[in-house]
Design a protein around this motif. Structure first.
Motif, PDB file in Angstrom:
ATOM      1  N   GLY A  22       8.088  -0.991 -18.792  1.00  0.00           N
ATOM      2  CA  GLY A  22       8.735  -2.075 -18.058  1.00  0.00           C
ATOM      3  C   GLY A  22       7.933  -2.496 -16.840  1.00  0.00           C
ATOM      4  O   GLY A  22       7.785  -3.698 -16.570  1.00  0.00           O
ATOM      5  N   LEU A  23       7.391  -1.531 -16.094  1.00  0.00           N
ATOM      6  CA  LEU A  23       6.598  -1.853 -14.914  1.00  0.00           C
ATOM      7  C   LEU A  23       5.303  -2.558 -15.290  1.00  0.00           C
ATOM      8  O   LEU A  23       4.854  -3.486 -14.596  1.00  0.00           O
ATOM      9  CB  LEU A  23       6.310  -0.578 -14.120  1.00  0.00           C
ATOM     10  CG  LEU A  23       7.513   0.022 -13.387  1.00  0.00           C
ATOM     11  CD1 LEU A  23       7.185   1.420 -12.869  1.00  0.00           C
ATOM     12  CD2 LEU A  23       7.945  -0.883 -12.234  1.00  0.00           C
ATOM     13  N   VAL A  24       4.695  -2.135 -16.384  1.00  0.00           N
ATOM     14  CA  VAL A  24       3.476  -2.816 -16.847  1.00  0.00           C
ATOM     15  C   VAL A  24       3.795  -4.254 -17.253  1.00  0.00           C
ATOM     16  O   VAL A  24       3.036  -5.184 -16.962  1.00  0.00           O
ATOM     17  CB  VAL A  24       2.831  -2.052 -18.021  1.00  0.00           C
ATOM     18  CG1 VAL A  24       1.683  -2.867 -18.631  1.00  0.00           C
ATOM     19  CG2 VAL A  24       2.317  -0.695 -17.554  1.00  0.00           C
ATOM     20  N   SER A  25       4.914  -4.464 -17.895  1.00  0.00           N
ATOM     21  CA  SER A  25       5.269  -5.800 -18.390  1.00  0.00           C
ATOM     22  C   SER A  25       5.466  -6.804 -17.258  1.00  0.00           C
ATOM     23  O   SER A  25       5.323  -8.010 -17.470  1.00  0.00           O
ATOM     24  CB  SER A  25       6.534  -5.729 -19.250  1.00  0.00           C
ATOM     25  OG  SER A  25       7.679  -5.457 -18.463  1.00  0.00           O
ATOM     26  N   VAL A  26       5.785  -6.330 -16.054  1.00  0.00           N
ATOM     27  CA  VAL A  26       5.956  -7.248 -14.916  1.00  0.00           C
ATOM     28  C   VAL A  26       4.721  -7.230 -14.020  1.00  0.00           C
ATOM     29  O   VAL A  26       4.776  -7.641 -12.857  1.00  0.00           O
ATOM     30  CB  VAL A  26       7.220  -6.911 -14.097  1.00  0.00           C
ATOM     31  CG1 VAL A  26       8.462  -7.083 -14.956  1.00  0.00           C
ATOM     32  CG2 VAL A  26       7.155  -5.497 -13.515  1.00  0.00           C
ATOM     33  N   ASN A  27       3.609  -6.741 -14.566  1.00  0.00           N
ATOM     34  CA  ASN A  27       2.310  -6.803 -13.887  1.00  0.00           C
ATOM     35  C   ASN A  27       2.241  -5.926 -12.635  1.00  0.00           C
ATOM     36  O   ASN A  27       1.536  -6.231 -11.684  1.00  0.00           O
ATOM     37  CB  ASN A  27       1.962  -8.251 -13.521  1.00  0.00           C
ATOM     38  CG  ASN A  27       0.462  -8.438 -13.299  1.00  0.00           C
ATOM     39  OD1 ASN A  27      -0.353  -7.705 -13.841  1.00  0.00           O
ATOM     40  ND2 ASN A  27       0.103  -9.416 -12.469  1.00  0.00           N
ATOM     41  N   TYR A  28       2.980  -4.796 -12.648  1.00  0.00           N
ATOM     42  CA  TYR A  28       2.936  -3.881 -11.519  1.00  0.00           C
ATOM     43  C   TYR A  28       1.694  -3.001 -11.570  1.00  0.00           C
ATOM     44  O   TYR A  28       1.237  -2.498 -10.547  1.00  0.00           O
ATOM     45  CB  TYR A  28       4.192  -3.014 -11.505  1.00  0.00           C
ATOM     46  CG  TYR A  28       4.379  -2.238 -10.233  1.00  0.00           C
ATOM     47  CD1 TYR A  28       4.771  -2.885  -9.063  1.00  0.00           C
ATOM     48  CD2 TYR A  28       4.159  -0.866 -10.189  1.00  0.00           C
ATOM     49  CE1 TYR A  28       4.941  -2.180  -7.874  1.00  0.00           C
ATOM     50  CE2 TYR A  28       4.327  -0.155  -9.014  1.00  0.00           C
ATOM     51  CZ  TYR A  28       4.712  -0.814  -7.856  1.00  0.00           C
ATOM     52  OH  TYR A  28       4.873  -0.113  -6.684  1.00  0.00           O
ATOM     53  N   GLY A  29       1.162  -2.796 -12.781  1.00  0.00           N
ATOM     54  CA  GLY A  29      -0.014  -1.980 -12.972  1.00  0.00           C
ATOM     55  C   GLY A  29      -0.301  -1.819 -14.452  1.00  0.00           C
ATOM     56  O   GLY A  29       0.329  -2.469 -15.296  1.00  0.00           O
ATOM     57  N   VAL A  30      -1.265  -0.964 -14.762  1.00  0.00           N
ATOM     58  CA  VAL A  30      -1.575  -0.645 -16.159  1.00  0.00           C
ATOM     59  C   VAL A  30      -1.228   0.820 -16.382  1.00  0.00           C
ATOM     60  O   VAL A  30      -0.999   1.566 -15.421  1.00  0.00           O
ATOM     61  CB  VAL A  30      -3.055  -0.926 -16.486  1.00  0.00           C
ATOM     62  CG1 VAL A  30      -3.378  -2.407 -16.268  1.00  0.00           C
ATOM     63  CG2 VAL A  30      -3.983  -0.045 -15.635  1.00  0.00           C
ATOM     64  N   ALA A  31      -1.202   1.257 -17.642  1.00  0.00           N
ATOM     65  CA  ALA A  31      -0.768   2.632 -17.900  1.00  0.00           C
ATOM     66  C   ALA A  31      -1.327   3.150 -19.208  1.00  0.00           C
ATOM     67  O   ALA A  31      -1.712   2.365 -20.101  1.00  0.00           O
ATOM     68  CB  ALA A  31       0.753   2.711 -17.918  1.00  0.00           C
ATOM     69  N   ILE A  32      -1.374   4.466 -19.310  1.00  0.00           N
ATOM     70  CA  ILE A  32      -1.667   5.158 -20.564  1.00  0.00           C
ATOM     71  C   ILE A  32      -0.373   5.792 -21.036  1.00  0.00           C
ATOM     72  O   ILE A  32       0.327   6.457 -20.265  1.00  0.00           O
ATOM     73  CB  ILE A  32      -2.760   6.220 -20.372  1.00  0.00           C
ATOM     74  CG1 ILE A  32      -4.083   5.551 -19.969  1.00  0.00           C
ATOM     75  CG2 ILE A  32      -2.948   7.044 -21.648  1.00  0.00           C
ATOM     76  CD1 ILE A  32      -5.186   6.535 -19.620  1.00  0.00           C
ATOM     77  N   ILE A  33      -0.075   5.597 -22.308  1.00  0.00           N
ATOM     78  CA  ILE A  33       1.222   5.993 -22.837  1.00  0.00           C
ATOM     79  C   ILE A  33       1.064   6.294 -24.334  1.00  0.00           C
ATOM     80  O   ILE A  33       0.161   5.751 -24.981  1.00  0.00           O
ATOM     81  CB  ILE A  33       2.247   4.842 -22.621  1.00  0.00           C
ATOM     82  CG1 ILE A  33       3.677   5.284 -22.910  1.00  0.00           C
ATOM     83  CG2 ILE A  33       1.867   3.612 -23.416  1.00  0.00           C
ATOM     84  CD1 ILE A  33       4.725   4.245 -22.487  1.00  0.00           C
ATOM     85  N   PRO A  34       1.883   7.159 -24.898  1.00  0.00           N
ATOM     86  CA  PRO A  34       1.835   7.340 -26.356  1.00  0.00           C
ATOM     87  C   PRO A  34       2.177   6.038 -27.077  1.00  0.00           C
ATOM     88  O   PRO A  34       2.995   5.244 -26.588  1.00  0.00           O
ATOM     89  CB  PRO A  34       2.902   8.408 -26.624  1.00  0.00           C
ATOM     90  CG  PRO A  34       3.056   9.128 -25.330  1.00  0.00           C
ATOM     91  CD  PRO A  34       2.834   8.099 -24.267  1.00  0.00           C
ATOM     92  N   ARG A  35       1.545   5.819 -28.206  1.00  0.00           N
ATOM     93  CA  ARG A  35       1.887   4.643 -29.011  1.00  0.00           C
ATOM     94  C   ARG A  35       3.199   4.935 -29.740  1.00  0.00           C
ATOM     95  O   ARG A  35       3.248   5.653 -30.724  1.00  0.00           O
ATOM     96  CB  ARG A  35       0.803   4.333 -30.035  1.00  0.00           C
ATOM     97  CG  ARG A  35       1.075   3.029 -30.812  1.00  0.00           C
ATOM     98  CD  ARG A  35       0.166   2.898 -32.018  1.00  0.00           C
ATOM     99  NE  ARG A  35      -1.192   2.569 -31.670  1.00  0.00           N
ATOM    100  CZ  ARG A  35      -1.661   1.324 -31.535  1.00  0.00           C
ATOM    101  NH1 ARG A  35      -0.851   0.297 -31.718  1.00  0.00           N
ATOM    102  NH2 ARG A  35      -2.931   1.119 -31.223  1.00  0.00           N
TER     103      ARG A  35
END
Length: 301
Positions: A231-244
């Motif tokens: 959710g935070l990535v979707s609002v351009n707060y930052g980028v992230a590494i996450i499981p697919r």
């Protein structure tokens, strides 16, 4: 106080006849008489008095009978419930798992298990959390089994790898990196990152990836749960590494496979070593282990 004596007392109170009660209990009349006499001596009062060839409860016997019936009924109910809980076909399983497995992995796993006729009456209780919390709850007997990351220095916990998760990078759709189809982590040092907190089992792996390529990421916030990251990535707060994981399709993010460094992310079946578990828990554990190869293949799709 002898439990058998209480059961004898209840039967005799109902039939009010020593011979009939002894026959129903499959014991001799002298044995029944001795049991009732022993109980009366222990209680310090008479429970029965003679009435012709029969007996009847005294005032104190009637008072005591109410409590005996309630106690024996509760014990019988407890025995019934315990047998249900520990039955292979009617038991109960308490399962803990990390957040990333809640949307698809665990529901699919449980659904496949319950397709077997022998297991259709087994009930599940579920709990989610980070790996550290789940392992502590497993040791405290809140869970029978757990699906989580590996944790070092836990000699009392058996960790068995059962499937893999691909790690990906997610960025907002209009981010400069969104033009790419894959990513080398050496290219991302200038961008602010949303990280999983240090309680999360995946955090150590992500830290190791950056250590391997000598990159110090800029961490602007740490969160616990996967949907918060997306959710935070979707609002351009930052980028992230996450499981697919499947729910990423529901967020407005670009998913980038990580080409460098190479990595392997395993999900483990965790259980307490040398601890008794019910037949239903054993059946589910064996089901997971027998299907671990299929689970890995499905998770890569």
């Amino acid at each position: 106080m002898n439990l058998n004596h209480l059961q004898y007392f209840r039967v005799l109170a109902k039939l009010e006849h020593y011979t009939q009660a002894a026959e129903q209990l499959s014991i001799t009349q002298p044995s029944l008489s001795h049991a009732i006499s022993t109980l009366e001596k222990e209680l310090g009062t008479y429970l029965f008095e003679k009435q012709g060839r029969n007996v009847r409860l005294t005032k104190y016997g009637r008072f005591f009978l109410t409590y005996v019936e309630n106690a024996l009924d509760e014990l019988e109910l407890g025995e019934k419930k315990l047998r249900e809980l520990t039955s292979q076909s009617n038991g109960s399983i308490d399962l803990g798992f990390i957040y990333t497995l809640g949307a698809q992995f665990v529901p699919t796993l449980v659904n496949d298990f319950l397709k077997y006729e022998a297991y259709q009456n087994i009930r599940f209780s579920f709990g989610q959390g980070n790996t550290k919390q789940i392992i502590q709850d497993l040791k405290n007997e809140k869970y029978d089994l757990a699906l989580c990351s590996y944790v070092e220095n836990e000699p009392d916990i058996e960790f068995i790898p059962i499937t893999q998760q691909e790690l990906v990078m997610i960025v907002p759709p209009h981010h400069p990196l969104a033009k790419k189809e894959s990513i080398d982590l050496k290219e991302v040092s200038e961008y602010p990152f949303i990280f999983f907190n240090k309680e999360s089992g995946i955090r150590k792996l992500i830290d190791a990836l950056f250590d391997e390529i000598n990159v110090q990421p800029t961490i602007i916030c740490e969160v616990e749960e996967d949907t918060a990251v997306a959710g935070l990535v979707s609002v351009n707060y930052g980028v992230a590494i996450i499981p697919r994981i499947s729910f990423l399709d529901q967020f407005n993010v670009k998913v980038l496979p990580i080409t460098n460094p190479k990595h392997e992310r395993y999900i483990y079946l965790a259980s307490v070593r040398n601890k008794y578990v019910s037949p239903s828990v054993t059946a589910f554990k064996n089901f997971i282990l027998s299907h671990s190869k299929t689970l890995t293949e499905n998770n890569k799709k």
